[in-house]
Design a protein around this motif. Structure first.
Motif, mmCIF file in Angstrom:
data_model
loop_
_atom_site.group_PDB
_atom_site.id
_atom_site.type_symbol
_atom_site.label_atom_id
_atom_site.label_comp_id
_atom_site.label_asym_id
_atom_site.label_seq_id
_atom_site.Cartn_x
_atom_site.Cartn_y
_atom_site.Cartn_z
ATOM 1 N N UNK A 143 0.814 -1.215 0.000
ATOM 2 C CA UNK A 143 0.000 0.000 0.000
ATOM 3 C C UNK A 143 0.849 1.266 0.000
ATOM 4 N N UNK A 144 2.145 1.137 0.242
ATOM 5 C CA UNK A 144 2.969 2.340 0.330
ATOM 6 C C UNK A 144 3.991 2.486 -0.804
ATOM 7 N N UNK A 145 4.273 1.414 -1.544
ATOM 8 C CA UNK A 145 5.246 1.492 -2.638
ATOM 9 C C UNK A 145 4.521 1.474 -3.980
ATOM 10 N N UNK A 146 4.732 2.483 -4.823
ATOM 11 C CA UNK A 146 3.992 2.634 -6.080
ATOM 12 C C UNK A 146 4.090 1.438 -7.038
ATOM 13 N N UNK A 147 5.182 0.700 -7.028
ATOM 14 C CA UNK A 147 5.329 -0.418 -7.953
ATOM 15 C C UNK A 147 4.204 -1.447 -7.786
ATOM 16 N N UNK A 148 3.701 -1.587 -6.575
ATOM 17 C CA UNK A 148 2.626 -2.545 -6.306
ATOM 18 C C UNK A 148 1.283 -2.104 -6.903
ATOM 19 N N UNK A 168 -3.144 -1.906 -11.108
ATOM 20 C CA UNK A 168 -4.478 -1.580 -10.579
ATOM 21 C C UNK A 168 -5.472 -1.206 -11.674
ATOM 22 N N UNK A 169 -4.993 -0.822 -12.852
ATOM 23 C CA UNK A 169 -5.922 -0.465 -13.924
ATOM 24 C C UNK A 169 -6.838 -1.628 -14.309
ATOM 25 N N UNK A 170 -6.464 -2.853 -13.949
ATOM 26 C CA UNK A 170 -7.248 -4.043 -14.282
ATOM 27 C C UNK A 170 -8.351 -4.316 -13.249
ATOM 28 N N UNK A 171 -8.285 -3.701 -12.090
ATOM 29 C CA UNK A 171 -9.255 -3.964 -11.020
ATOM 30 C C UNK A 171 -10.641 -3.474 -11.439
ATOM 31 N N UNK A 172 -11.656 -4.322 -11.220
ATOM 32 C CA UNK A 172 -13.029 -3.942 -11.519
ATOM 33 C C UNK A 172 -13.852 -5.124 -11.996
ATOM 34 N N UNK A 173 -15.093 -4.838 -12.366
ATOM 35 C CA UNK A 173 -16.004 -5.833 -12.945
ATOM 36 C C UNK A 173 -16.037 -5.609 -14.451
ATOM 37 N N UNK A 174 -15.778 -6.681 -15.208
ATOM 38 C CA UNK A 174 -15.625 -6.565 -16.651
ATOM 39 C C UNK A 174 -16.501 -7.549 -17.411
ATOM 40 N N UNK A 199 -1.983 -6.779 -1.580
ATOM 41 C CA UNK A 199 -0.762 -7.349 -2.157
ATOM 42 C C UNK A 199 -1.026 -8.253 -3.358
ATOM 43 N N UNK A 200 -2.235 -8.750 -3.488
ATOM 44 C CA UNK A 200 -2.575 -9.680 -4.557
ATOM 45 C C UNK A 200 -3.739 -9.116 -5.356
ATOM 46 N N UNK A 201 -3.631 -9.170 -6.675
ATOM 47 C CA UNK A 201 -4.747 -8.857 -7.562
ATOM 48 C C UNK A 201 -5.306 -10.204 -7.999
#
Length: 170
Positions: free
Chosen positions: A21-26, A30-36, A58-60
């Motif tokens: 939650x604190x390091x940008x690389x993680x 996130x652009x993939x998160x959502x309902x598709x 930590x996990x998508x």
């Protein structure tokens, strides 16, 4: 004694942010998160996919289900996507209800796309192959997922699937 040490470590860590939650690389994927709703190139609906953050972000986690059945069988699967801080690579592990799994252990984000590669694997008796999976962040509500295979050590690539994710309207 172990219980006291574990409790002390837990209390110390509880107030701190995780690297996820604190390091940008993680947050690169996130652009993939959502309902598709997911469509094939021919415009036919291929399936539905829900992508969510789990385990303290930590996990998508991907939850996939095909739109159509083959002989009464609906294909479904899950992928676990994470940034590996040891290897400095993104990785994806795919598992499905057909008994298959694929590990993409080399992944990186650049130029608004996430690209994963497998290690070489035995495709058939005489052929080693590599799979490549690329997610293109086309717009806030649109992603392209392109799966390819190479049977000549990455010299040429053949499309296995090419999908368009459209964010589900609420």
């Amino acid at each position: 004694m172990f219980v006291l040490v574990a409790f002390a470590v837990s209390m110390h860590c509880h107030g701190q942010k995780t690297p996820c939650t604190s390091e940008p690389v993680y947050r690169q994927f996130d652009f993939w998160i959502g309902d598709w709703e997911v469509y094939a190139k021919n415009g036919m609906k291929a399936g539905d996919s829900k992508i969510e953050l789990i385990l303290d972000s930590c996990i998508i986690l991907e939850n996939w289900k095909s739109a159509n059945s083959r002989n009464g069988f609906y294909y479904a699967g899950k992928s676990f996507n994470t940034y590996n801080s040891t290897t400095k690579q993104w990785q994806q592990t795919w598992v499905d209800n057909a008994g298959s799994s694929t590990e993409f252990l080399e992944g990186h984000y650049e130029k608004n796309k996430m690209t994963f590669l497998t290690k070489p694997f035995q495709f058939n008796k005489d052929t080693l192959a590599v799979r490549r999976l690329t997610f293109y962040n086309l717009a806030p509500d649109k992603i392209r997922q392109h799966g390819e295979i190479s049977k000549d050590n990455g010299v040429s690539w053949t499309t296995e699937y090419d999908l368009e994710y459209r964010r589900r309207k609420m």
